[in-house]
Design a protein around this motif. Structure first.
Motif, mmCIF file in Angstrom:
data_model
loop_
_atom_site.group_PDB
_atom_site.id
_atom_site.type_symbol
_atom_site.label_atom_id
_atom_site.label_comp_id
_atom_site.label_asym_id
_atom_site.label_seq_id
_atom_site.Cartn_x
_atom_site.Cartn_y
_atom_site.Cartn_z
ATOM 1 N N GLY A 1 0.835 -1.196 0.000
ATOM 2 C CA GLY A 1 0.000 0.000 0.000
ATOM 3 C C GLY A 1 0.866 1.241 0.000
ATOM 4 N N ILE A 2 0.305 2.312 0.547
ATOM 5 C CA ILE A 2 1.062 3.560 0.584
ATOM 6 C C ILE A 2 1.217 4.016 2.029
ATOM 7 C CG2 ILE A 2 0.338 4.276 -1.727
ATOM 8 C CD1 ILE A 2 -1.673 6.165 -0.409
ATOM 9 N N MET B 1 6.445 10.548 4.484
ATOM 10 C CA MET B 1 5.546 10.248 5.609
ATOM 11 C C MET B 1 4.202 9.750 5.089
ATOM 12 S SD MET B 1 6.740 10.800 8.685
ATOM 13 C CE MET B 1 5.472 11.400 9.809
ATOM 14 N N ARG B 2 3.733 10.296 3.980
ATOM 15 C CA ARG B 2 2.423 9.948 3.434
ATOM 16 C C ARG B 2 2.550 9.717 1.940
ATOM 17 N NH1 ARG B 2 1.456 9.506 7.888
ATOM 18 N NH2 ARG B 2 -0.103 10.472 9.251
ATOM 19 N N GLY B 3 1.937 8.645 1.461
ATOM 20 C CA GLY B 3 1.783 8.468 0.024
ATOM 21 C C GLY B 3 2.898 7.705 -0.666
ATOM 22 N N GLY B 4 4.022 7.542 -0.015
ATOM 23 C CA GLY B 4 5.110 6.793 -0.632
ATOM 24 C C GLY B 4 4.860 5.299 -0.527
ATOM 25 N N LYS C 1 -1.288 1.492 -6.094
ATOM 26 C CA LYS C 1 -0.006 2.120 -6.393
ATOM 27 C C LYS C 1 1.106 1.318 -5.703
ATOM 28 C CE LYS C 1 1.900 6.794 -6.419
ATOM 29 N NZ LYS C 1 1.849 8.106 -5.763
ATOM 30 N N HIS C 2 2.156 1.054 -6.366
ATOM 31 C CA HIS C 2 3.308 0.297 -5.835
ATOM 32 C C HIS C 2 3.003 -1.192 -5.589
ATOM 33 C CE1 HIS C 2 4.880 4.314 -5.190
ATOM 34 N NE2 HIS C 2 3.987 4.558 -4.266
ATOM 35 N N SER C 3 1.867 -1.712 -6.094
ATOM 36 C CA SER C 3 1.514 -3.100 -5.782
ATOM 37 C C SER C 3 2.114 -4.116 -6.760
ATOM 38 C CB SER C 3 -0.011 -3.268 -5.739
ATOM 39 O OG SER C 3 -0.557 -3.054 -7.034
#
Lengths: 358, 180
Positions: free
Chosen positions: B9-10, B43-46, B77-79
């Motif tokens: 996840g993010i 911190m958020r979203g990465g 995203k990033h999965s």
């Protein structure tokens, strides 16, 4: 052996901290740098609870010299960093070796590019650094306690070569104190007596001694220190083989990389390939005799390490047939710069072994 | 008995807390667990990802899993990494409030509208625990009560006010799977 503690979920830094405390470590100093910071954080929380001291130094140079001082006073002491910080500590490490002071140094490295630094060192004089390279967290726990014992036994700085996976992977572990046998009393340690009392002691790299009690001087002392490292080279080399007995292709790897190669060996064996693993557990002393024996019947000796080819030198030096050696590792760095890149993965390692063995 | 999962996840979705809760619950239950994290600097979203392997004695696993029996997709995203390692026919538990379950092929896809379930349970910040409750109930490695105890142990004192909502979210996630 003392009673086992309850099983805990610890990351490598926390597990190493508990192991160090179980080994009697009571002084730690360090300066934060990823992925070593976790070790410093854990030590700063746990050492005071165990009656010890942990200092967040203002630099790596300060940290290692604080630890040197604690060691000179007889404490079980340790420091650490990653390769970048250890580069700054090299002078003190040489002084520790030539002063004959025990110290455990944790290199929570960012990758495997510190092999030369660990095994050759960057300080002056005829010394080497006994270095253990665990393949996972449980082995790092075991090595930590062994290192405190070896440091005291040989009165020398010794090193644990970790990495980001060992620092940050959480595992269920039991940390129990282990007994490696008796050690000589630290009758050399400084006890605070000053000059003129008749009780003061001297720890000096040049070993000139006091006016009333001359020491052996640099020639005698440095010969003795060199002879001690010769003895360590002859007795402390450790290695492990995995499915190597009938291997046509023997892969040499250390640390976490060896854990991945072990997995690939199982996969390739299942497909009928005669592949095995040789793992130096001590990087120095390099287990050269063991490697020579293990490679006697191998047609290919493949070196997999996450750097441009550093252990490769040692493998070439000791392999039964130098012509059989091929390098299949390489530099592979995470985009952050702080960890391994994509080469440390089953797919790429498998491909490189198959390509070299074709 | 062995179980493997990559949670993806993010940053901000609680991926690391989910993974640590699962690994700690398994450890407290006498099993062996291994947890490896991979997070971005943001911190958020990465990117935020964690893998957990649970086994009886003698756990042998790589910190970077070559394959996994299951994935929990909190965000698409990033999965790609996690989905690329899922064995054919493996379990993909998808937070369908955010990610599209139809985009995942060759897997046993189970869609869980975690945000809606979390809101209905008056635990709007705990969608991750909805997914974890659902996952544990599907896999039967640890029960929801053990996850609750582990979560309670992991949540720092200054976040203690969220414990009750997290427990509701775990129960609601388990209930979703049991009702299906």
């Amino acid at each position: 052996m003392t009673a086992a503690t309850a099983r805990q979920l610890h990351d490598g830094c926390a597990a190493i901290t508990e192991s160090a405390i179980a080994a009697g470590c009571r002084f730690f100093a360090g300066y934060p740098i990823s992925p070593f910071t976790g070790l410093l954080e854990n030590m700063s929380r746990r050492l005071p609870e165990a009656g010890g001291h942990c200092l967040n130094a203002e630099s790596e140079i300060e940290a290692v010299n604080m630890a040197l001082g604690a060691s000179a006073a007889g404490a079980r002491a340790a420091t650490g960093s990653c390769g970048q910080g250890l580069a700054l500590m090299q002078e003190a490490i040489a002084e520790l070796a030539l002063n004959e002071l025990p110290l455990v140094i944790f290199n929570m490295a960012r990758n495997q590019q510190d092999y030369f630094q660990a095994t050759r060192g960057g300080g002056w004089g005829d010394y080497r650094t006994l270095t253990l390279a665990p393949k996972d967290v449980p082995e790092a726990v075991e090595h930590t306690q062994l290192l405190f014992h070896l440091a005291d036994r040989y009165r020398a700085p010794v090193m644990l070569y970790g990495d980001p996976l060992i620092a940050q992977t959480h595992v269920s572990v039991d940390v129990a104190a282990r007994d490696f046998g008796p050690l000589p009393a630290k009758d050399w340690a400084l006890d605070g007596s000053s000059g003129g009392t008749g009780h003061s002691r001297q720890i000096w790299t040049w070993a000139m001694g006091k006016a009333t009690e001359p020491g052996p001087g640099p020639d005698g002392h440095w010969r003795a220190v060199a002879a001690k490292f010769d003895e360590i080279a002859g007795t402390e080399a450790r290695s492990e083989t995995y499915r190597a007995d009938d291997a046509e292709t023997l892969v040499v790897a250390f640390g976490s990389a060896a854990l991945f190669v072990e997995h690939v060996v199982d996969e390739l064996r299942a497909d009928g390939h005669r592949v095995g693993l040789f793992r130096p557990v001590t990087l120095w002393p390099f287990p050269g005799d063991d490697l020579a024996a293990a490679t006697r019947n191998a047609s290919r000796v493949l070196v997999f390490e996450l750097n441009a080819g550093q252990m490769l030198d040692d493998v070439r030096q000791f392999t039964h047939d130098r012509g059989a050696v091929r390098f299949i590792g390489g530099v592979s760095i995470h985009a952050s710069g702080l960890s391994f890149g994509p080469l440390l993965d089953v797919g790429p390692i498998r491909e490189r072994i198959l390509e070299a063995a074709a | 008995m062995r179980d493997e999962v990559i949670i993806t996840g993010i940053g901000g979705q609680g991926i690391q807390l989910m993974a640590k809760t699962l690994a700690l619950a398994a450890t407290r239950g006498g099993l062996q667990a291994m947890l490896t994290s991979d997070v971005g600097g943001e911190m958020r979203g990465g990117p935020s990802q964690a893998s957990v392997v649970v086994d009886d004695e003698g756990l042998r696993a790589l910190p970077i899993l070559p394959s996994t029996k299951s994935v929990v997709v909190m965000h698409h995203k990033h999965s790609a990494f996690a989905l690329g390692r899922l064995v054919p026919g493996g379990l993909a538990l998808v937070n369908s409030s955010v990610a599209d379950p139809a985009a995942i092929r060759d897997a046993e896809v189970i869609a869980v509208p975690a945000l809606e379930i979390a809101r209905a349970a008056d635990a709007p910040n705990a969608a991750g625990f909805v997914m974890l409750g659902a996952y544990a109930t599907l896999r039967l490695i640890v029960d929801v009560a053990a996850l609750g105890e582990a979560m309670r142990e992991l949540v720092p004192p200054y976040r203690a006010q969220h414990v009750a909502a997290n427990l509701r979210a775990l129960e609601a996630g388990a209930g979703t799977v049991l009702a299906a």
